[in-house]
Design a protein around this motif. Structure first.
Motif, short mmCIF file in Angstrom:
data_model
loop_
_atom_site.label_atom_id
_atom_site.label_comp_id
_atom_site.label_asym_id
_atom_site.label_seq_id
_atom_site.Cartn_x
_atom_site.Cartn_y
_atom_site.Cartn_z
N SER A 102 15.37 -4.73 9.54
CA SER A 102 15.60 -3.62 8.60
C SER A 102 14.66 -3.70 7.41
CB SER A 102 17.05 -3.65 8.13
OG SER A 102 17.34 -4.87 7.45
N THR A 103 13.89 -4.80 7.31
CA THR A 103 12.95 -4.96 6.21
C THR A 103 11.78 -4.00 6.36
OG1 THR A 103 13.51 -7.30 6.00
CG2 THR A 103 11.47 -6.57 4.97
N ILE A 104 11.53 -3.20 5.35
CA ILE A 104 10.44 -2.24 5.39
C ILE A 104 9.11 -2.98 5.24
CG2 ILE A 104 9.39 -0.28 4.19
CD1 ILE A 104 12.23 0.59 3.40
N LYS A 105 8.19 -2.75 6.16
CA LYS A 105 6.89 -3.41 6.14
C LYS A 105 5.82 -2.58 5.46
CE LYS A 105 8.62 -6.90 8.21
NZ LYS A 105 8.19 -7.39 9.52
N LEU A 106 5.99 -1.27 5.42
CA LEU A 106 5.01 -0.40 4.77
C LEU A 106 5.71 0.89 4.38
CD1 LEU A 106 1.33 0.20 5.65
CD2 LEU A 106 2.80 2.19 5.42
N THR A 107 5.39 1.40 3.19
CA THR A 107 5.97 2.65 2.69
C THR A 107 4.86 3.56 2.18
OG1 THR A 107 8.07 1.62 2.05
CG2 THR A 107 7.50 3.68 0.95
N ILE A 108 4.93 4.83 2.54
CA ILE A 108 4.08 5.86 1.93
C ILE A 108 5.02 6.71 1.08
CG2 ILE A 108 2.49 7.77 2.32
CD1 ILE A 108 1.90 6.57 5.06
N SER A 109 4.82 6.66 -0.24
CA SER A 109 5.74 7.34 -1.15
C SER A 109 5.37 8.81 -1.28
CB SER A 109 5.72 6.66 -2.52
OG SER A 109 4.45 6.84 -3.13
N SER A 110 6.26 9.56 -1.93
CA SER A 110 6.04 11.00 -2.09
C SER A 110 4.83 11.31 -2.94
CB SER A 110 7.29 11.64 -2.70
OG SER A 110 7.56 11.09 -3.99
N ASP A 111 4.42 10.38 -3.82
CA ASP A 111 3.25 10.63 -4.66
C ASP A 111 1.98 10.01 -4.09
OD1 ASP A 111 4.09 8.06 -5.03
OD2 ASP A 111 4.17 8.13 -7.22
N GLY A 112 2.02 9.63 -2.79
CA GLY A 112 0.82 9.19 -2.10
C GLY A 112 0.51 7.71 -2.22
N LEU A 113 1.43 6.92 -2.81
CA LEU A 113 1.20 5.49 -2.91
C LEU A 113 1.52 4.80 -1.58
CD1 LEU A 113 2.80 4.74 -6.41
CD2 LEU A 113 0.40 5.22 -5.87
N VAL A 114 0.67 3.85 -1.19
CA VAL A 114 0.91 3.05 0.00
C VAL A 114 1.38 1.67 -0.47
CG1 VAL A 114 -0.09 2.04 2.08
CG2 VAL A 114 -0.84 4.29 1.31
N LYS A 115 2.57 1.27 -0.06
CA LYS A 115 3.18 0.04 -0.57
C LYS A 115 3.50 -0.92 0.57
CE LYS A 115 5.50 2.67 -4.25
NZ LYS A 115 6.83 2.98 -4.88
N VAL A 116 3.23 -2.21 0.34
CA VAL A 116 3.66 -3.26 1.26
C VAL A 116 4.43 -4.29 0.46
CG1 VAL A 116 1.71 -2.92 2.85
CG2 VAL A 116 1.50 -4.54 0.96
N PRO A 117 5.33 -5.03 1.07
CA PRO A 117 6.12 -6.03 0.34
C PRO A 117 5.27 -7.25 -0.01
CG PRO A 117 6.64 -6.12 2.66
CD PRO A 117 5.73 -4.94 2.49
N ASP A 118 5.86 -8.19 -0.79
CA ASP A 118 5.19 -9.43 -1.12
C ASP A 118 4.74 -10.14 0.15
OD1 ASP A 118 5.52 -9.02 -3.80
OD2 ASP A 118 7.34 -10.24 -3.96
N ASN A 119 3.50 -10.65 0.11
CA ASN A 119 2.86 -11.35 1.21
C ASN A 119 2.49 -10.43 2.38
OD1 ASN A 119 2.76 -14.13 0.22
ND2 ASN A 119 4.98 -14.03 0.31
N GLY A 120 2.80 -9.14 2.29
CA GLY A 120 2.24 -8.18 3.22
C GLY A 120 0.79 -7.93 2.83
N LYS A 121 -0.10 -7.81 3.79
CA LYS A 121 -1.52 -7.78 3.50
C LYS A 121 -2.21 -6.54 4.06
CE LYS A 121 -1.85 -12.85 3.66
NZ LYS A 121 -2.50 -14.02 4.29
N PHE A 122 -3.19 -6.05 3.31
CA PHE A 122 -4.17 -5.13 3.84
C PHE A 122 -5.34 -5.99 4.33
CE2 PHE A 122 -1.92 -2.67 0.61
CZ PHE A 122 -1.58 -1.53 1.31
N VAL A 123 -5.68 -5.89 5.60
CA VAL A 123 -6.72 -6.75 6.15
C VAL A 123 -7.82 -5.89 6.77
CG1 VAL A 123 -5.15 -8.66 6.60
CG2 VAL A 123 -5.54 -6.97 8.38
N ALA A 124 -9.04 -6.42 6.75
CA ALA A 124 -10.19 -5.74 7.35
C ALA A 124 -11.05 -6.78 8.03
CB ALA A 124 -10.98 -4.97 6.29
#
Length: 288
Positions: A102-124
């Motif tokens: 049930s833990t959310i791993k990624l959120t796109i908010s109504s104002d366009g913000l992309v959010k990940v929880p602590d220690n969640g990473k954007f990787v390339a």
């Protein structure tokens, strides 16, 4: 009666009604035909199509209550590992979960913000070389590959402290084809320029025997050895001190020790009292 209704094709059951709805087997197509979509061989597949023209659009709409949630859930047949894409109508956000959590791993908010929880990473990168994340305490930009972390700009690169009040304090500024600047408490202390560097304030070498070294062979050395302060010429040339009027004074700046005047006398002092002076005709001595 009070039981199910089954629909068959070529003696194979394709649709069954249940107490909670319907169950289908094979490919379910909503819309006009799926010609041009290639092979549809999945054991269970829902296809929403509109292939009557190249410019046509197709929508799959899931509606929920104003304060509820609408979700698309993915999982294996025994629901052990499930993930979901959920639209939260209360705050108009889209949330992603996986691994039956049930833990959310990624959120796109109504104002366009992309959010990940602590220690969640954007990787390339193929080996996750570049990583951007927050560990719960600190924020990190991490380069884990074999190459460099390069930050490019056509103008200025600024490092600043954010005071969360719409303003900021500079910590460093790097100008394309120009100066590199370092700041302390929003005050510039070091700047490069075409001729060298500019230091504002004191330049400290805080450890004994650490030296300021000048010259290709470190010929001129300025340092403190733990007991004494030294200006040392370690090269093959001479140590020259240039000045129109050169004076040696005590550490407190209150007593003269010696004076050397261009086109004039050389004076030697004792306890701030002049005792020896050269003149155009010789020397003058005060006292015995």
């Amino acid at each position: 009666g009070n039981g199910a209704t089954d629909l068959f094709f070529d003696n194979s059951k394709k649709l069954e009604t249940t107490s909670t709805g319907t169950r289908t087997t094979g490919v379910s197509i909503i819309g006009n035909n799926a010609v041009g979509m290639g092979s549809l061989n999945a054991a269970t597949q829902l296809v929403v199509t509109n292939l009557s023209g190249n410019n046509n659009s197709v929508d799959l709409t899931i509606l929920g209550g104003r304060t509820g949630k609408s979700a698309v859930v993915f999982g294996d047949h025994d629901d052990v590992d499930m993930g979901s894409i959920t639209y939260d109508h209360s705050n108009e956000s889209i949330n992603f979960t996986n691994n039956n959590s049930s833990t959310i791993k990624l959120t796109i908010s109504s104002d366009g913000l992309v959010k990940v929880p602590d220690n969640g990473k954007f990787v390339a990168g193929a080996a996750s070389d570049l990583q951007i994340f927050h560990d719960g305490t600190h924020s990190h930009i991490l380069e884990k590959g074999s190459g460099n972390l390069a930050i490019h700009t056509d103008n200025e690169l600024q490092l600043a402290k954010n005071d969360n009040a719409g303003s900021y304090e500079l910590m460093g500024k790097f100008v394309a084809d120009g100066a590199a600047e370092l700041y302390f408490d929003n005050s510039q202390k070091f700047r490069t320029e075409s001729a060298g560097v500019v230091v504002s304030g004191n330049l400290r070498v805080p450890f004994d025997d650490d030296k300021i070294l000048l010259g290709a062979s470190q010929d001129l050395q300025i340092f403190h050895d733990g007991n004494h302060s030294r200006i040392k010429d370690a090269g093959t040339g001479n140590l020259f001190i240039h000045g129109t009027n050169t004076q040696f004074i005590n550490a407190a700046g209150t007593e003269t020790i010696a004076k050397f005047t261009e086109n004039g006398p050389v004076e030697l002092w004792h306890d701030n009292s002049k005792k020896f002076e050269t003149t155009s005709s010789g020397v003058s001595v005060t006292g015995g």
